[in-house]
Design a protein around this motif. Structure first.
Motif, PDB file in Angstrom:
ATOM      1  N   LYS A  93      16.357   7.670   0.650  1.00  0.00           N
ATOM      2  CA  LYS A  93      15.285   8.656   0.378  1.00  0.00           C
ATOM      3  C   LYS A  93      14.377   8.223  -0.786  1.00  0.00           C
ATOM      4  O   LYS A  93      13.281   8.734  -0.935  1.00  0.00           O
ATOM      5  N   TYR A  94      14.843   7.261  -1.591  1.00  0.00           N
ATOM      6  CA  TYR A  94      14.004   6.784  -2.699  1.00  0.00           C
ATOM      7  C   TYR A  94      13.168   5.561  -2.326  1.00  0.00           C
ATOM      8  O   TYR A  94      12.451   5.019  -3.167  1.00  0.00           O
ATOM      9  N   VAL A  95      13.330   5.097  -1.098  1.00  0.00           N
ATOM     10  CA  VAL A  95      12.716   3.814  -0.706  1.00  0.00           C
ATOM     11  C   VAL A  95      11.422   4.055   0.076  1.00  0.00           C
ATOM     12  O   VAL A  95      11.419   4.776   1.079  1.00  0.00           O
ATOM     13  N   SER A  96      10.330   3.439  -0.371  1.00  0.00           N
ATOM     14  CA  SER A  96       9.063   3.578   0.365  1.00  0.00           C
ATOM     15  C   SER A  96       9.080   2.724   1.621  1.00  0.00           C
ATOM     16  O   SER A  96       8.425   3.038   2.613  1.00  0.00           O
ATOM     17  N   GLY A  97       9.793   1.604   1.583  1.00  0.00           N
ATOM     18  CA  GLY A  97       9.883   0.743   2.766  1.00  0.00           C
ATOM     19  C   GLY A  97      10.776  -0.452   2.493  1.00  0.00           C
ATOM     20  O   GLY A  97      10.967  -0.844   1.336  1.00  0.00           O
ATOM     21  N   ILE A  98      11.346  -1.000   3.570  1.00  0.00           N
ATOM     22  CA  ILE A  98      12.142  -2.223   3.449  1.00  0.00           C
ATOM     23  C   ILE A  98      11.327  -3.350   4.076  1.00  0.00           C
ATOM     24  O   ILE A  98      11.007  -3.309   5.276  1.00  0.00           O
ATOM     25  N   ILE A  99      10.971  -4.328   3.255  1.00  0.00           N
ATOM     26  CA  ILE A  99      10.130  -5.436   3.745  1.00  0.00           C
ATOM     27  C   ILE A  99      11.059  -6.483   4.361  1.00  0.00           C
ATOM     28  O   ILE A  99      11.892  -7.074   3.669  1.00  0.00           O
ATOM     29  N   THR A 100      10.941  -6.683   5.669  1.00  0.00           N
ATOM     30  CA  THR A 100      11.789  -7.661   6.370  1.00  0.00           C
ATOM     31  C   THR A 100      10.879  -8.643   7.110  1.00  0.00           C
ATOM     32  O   THR A 100       9.653  -8.456   7.159  1.00  0.00           O
ATOM     33  N   GLU A 101      11.520  -9.622   7.752  1.00  0.00           N
ATOM     34  CA  GLU A 101      10.746 -10.574   8.574  1.00  0.00           C
ATOM     35  C   GLU A 101      10.220  -9.900   9.834  1.00  0.00           C
ATOM     36  O   GLU A 101       9.410 -10.472  10.560  1.00  0.00           O
ATOM     37  N   TYR A 102      10.690  -8.683  10.123  1.00  0.00           N
ATOM     38  CA  TYR A 102      10.210  -7.924  11.283  1.00  0.00           C
ATOM     39  C   TYR A 102       9.180  -6.868  10.881  1.00  0.00           C
ATOM     40  O   TYR A 102       8.867  -5.980  11.662  1.00  0.00           O
ATOM     41  N   GLY A 103       8.708  -6.936   9.672  1.00  0.00           N
ATOM     42  CA  GLY A 103       7.706  -5.980   9.212  1.00  0.00           C
ATOM     43  C   GLY A 103       8.293  -5.041   8.163  1.00  0.00           C
ATOM     44  O   GLY A 103       9.438  -5.210   7.730  1.00  0.00           O
ATOM     45  N   ILE A 104       7.518  -4.035   7.783  1.00  0.00           N
ATOM     46  CA  ILE A 104       7.952  -3.101   6.739  1.00  0.00           C
ATOM     47  C   ILE A 104       8.548  -1.867   7.420  1.00  0.00           C
ATOM     48  O   ILE A 104       7.865  -1.177   8.180  1.00  0.00           O
TER      49      ILE A 104
END
Ligand code: MRU
Length: 370
Positions: A337-348
């Motif tokens: 809930k505190y995360v705006s996004g997870i940046i991965t090789e498959y996108g955000i």
């Protein structure tokens, strides 16, 4: 990553196979950075276990690859499937929190097992295993490069970026995870400044991230861990980007101790908080952060501080009463809930649906019940 060795600029990875036939693996020895650039030569899978435990090599993607290399060494040394299976368990137990270690060891073990069972000749198994571990190395670097591209789109000219620990090239084979978007943004000509917390007790920020940014000429301020709240409250930080060691299916994640506090400060002050990690950092066996095992390391890491003494020697000094009872959890868990996004090789990935879709695309999750 760029290093300066004996006055010469070189491009290296955090670890690589130096001698394919004898199974010799070389590591940039992270215990001595930034004071000395040394390389550790691992000749056996047990040397590689030592390297993982003692943090010659550290950071989730780098220890994942180290585990894969360790199993390649075990194959060459042991030549017997049952012994190799036992060695795989030993390697996986070297450090408990970063899931990349077991993900990568299992990938290599599955290949070795199937080839033994099919009766493939030993030299062919060795060759195929070598190709597999080198493919893993390539995949990690390629994933980080993509994380860099996706993540750089979040960074505007003039941004002040807070990171934590070292989620740079030493931790992630090359490029880094959290540092990849920072590298790319800098190469795009954006004028950025990175805020680097020291990251007690092992000082990955002060020793490794500061050194890495210096090598790349990226402007930074080294700050004490305790100054994080101050800079968030002063609205001096535009974005937070940290790495991850294990991410649950619901997006909760483990990262270096102190990350949770940063997430709370970011939320309180309306600062976007991003996690950068490859798909190999997801643990598809756990639904939430409650299931993450947090590693507690030696009390000595808290009782003593290591550094370069005035006589030019690396020494450790005691910073508390020697008799103190110490707790030293080295990771904490931050709810999604505190995360705006997870940046991965498959996108955000911004939602649990995004996470599930990306895992399916990556072939890491076929059915949710798995
Ligand atoms: O104990 P370490 O140094 O192996 O922990 C590594 C971290 O927690 C890193 O900060 C990280 O974000 C994950 S690795 C890219």
């Amino acid at each position: 990553m760029r290093i300066i060795l004996n006055g010469e600029i070189k491009e290296i990875r955090a670890l690589w196979i130096e001698d394919k036939k004898r199974g010799i693996v070389k590591f940039l020895d992270q215990r001595f950075l930034p004071w000395r650039i040394e390389f550790y030569a691992s000749r056996t899978y047990r040397d590689t276990i030592f390297a993982i435990k003692e943090m010659v090599v550290r950071g989730a993607p780098s220890i994942g690859l180290a585990g894969a290399y360790g199993l390649y060494q075990a194959l060459i040394e042991l030549r017997d499937l049952n012994k190799i299976i036992k060695a795989a368990e030993e390697i996986k137990n070297a450090r408990p929190t970063a899931v990349n270690l077991s993900v990568r060891v299992d990938e290599v073990l599955n290949l070795i097992k199937s080839r033994f069972e099919e009766g493939v000749s030993f030299p062919k198994i060795v060759e195929e295993t070598y190709e597999k571990v080198e493919l893993i190395a390539k995949e990690e670097v390629e994933a980080n490069r993509k994380i860099g591209e996706f993540g750089a789109s979040l960074i505007k000219d003039g941004y002040k970026i807070l990171t934590h620990c070292n989620a740079g090239a030493p931790a992630a084979v090359d490029w880094g995870t959290a540092l990849a978007p920072i590298r790319v943004a800098h190469r795009q000509g954006k004028r950025i400044t990175v805020y680097v917390p020291e990251t007690r007790p092992w000082l990955q920020g002060a020793r490794i991230t500061a050194w890495e940014l210096l090598m790349e000429d990226i402007p930074y301020f080294l700050i004490s861990d305790n100054a994080i709240g101050y800079f968030c409250w002063k609205k001096e930080i535009d974005i937070v980007i940290v790495g991850a060691d294990r991410i649950a299916l619901n997006g909760d994640f483990a990262n270096k101790i102190g990350t949770y506090k940063i997430a709370l400060c970011a939320k309180e002050n309306g600062i976007p908080f991003y996690v950068a990690a490859p798909i190999s950092t997801f643990d598809t066996n756990i639904r939430s952060g409650d299931d993450i095992v947090v590693e507690e390391r030696s009390p000595d890491e808290v009782l003593y501080v290591r550094g370069l003494a005035e006589d030019g020697k690396i020494r450790r000094v005691l910073v508390a009463p020697k008799e103190s009872k110490v707790r030293n959890p080295v990771f904490d868990v931050t709810p999604f809930k505190y995360v705006s996004g997870i940046i991965t090789e498959y996108g955000i990935l911004r939602s649990q649906k995004d996470i599930i879709d990306a895992l399916k695309k990556a072939g890491r999750l076929k059915r949710l019940s798995e």
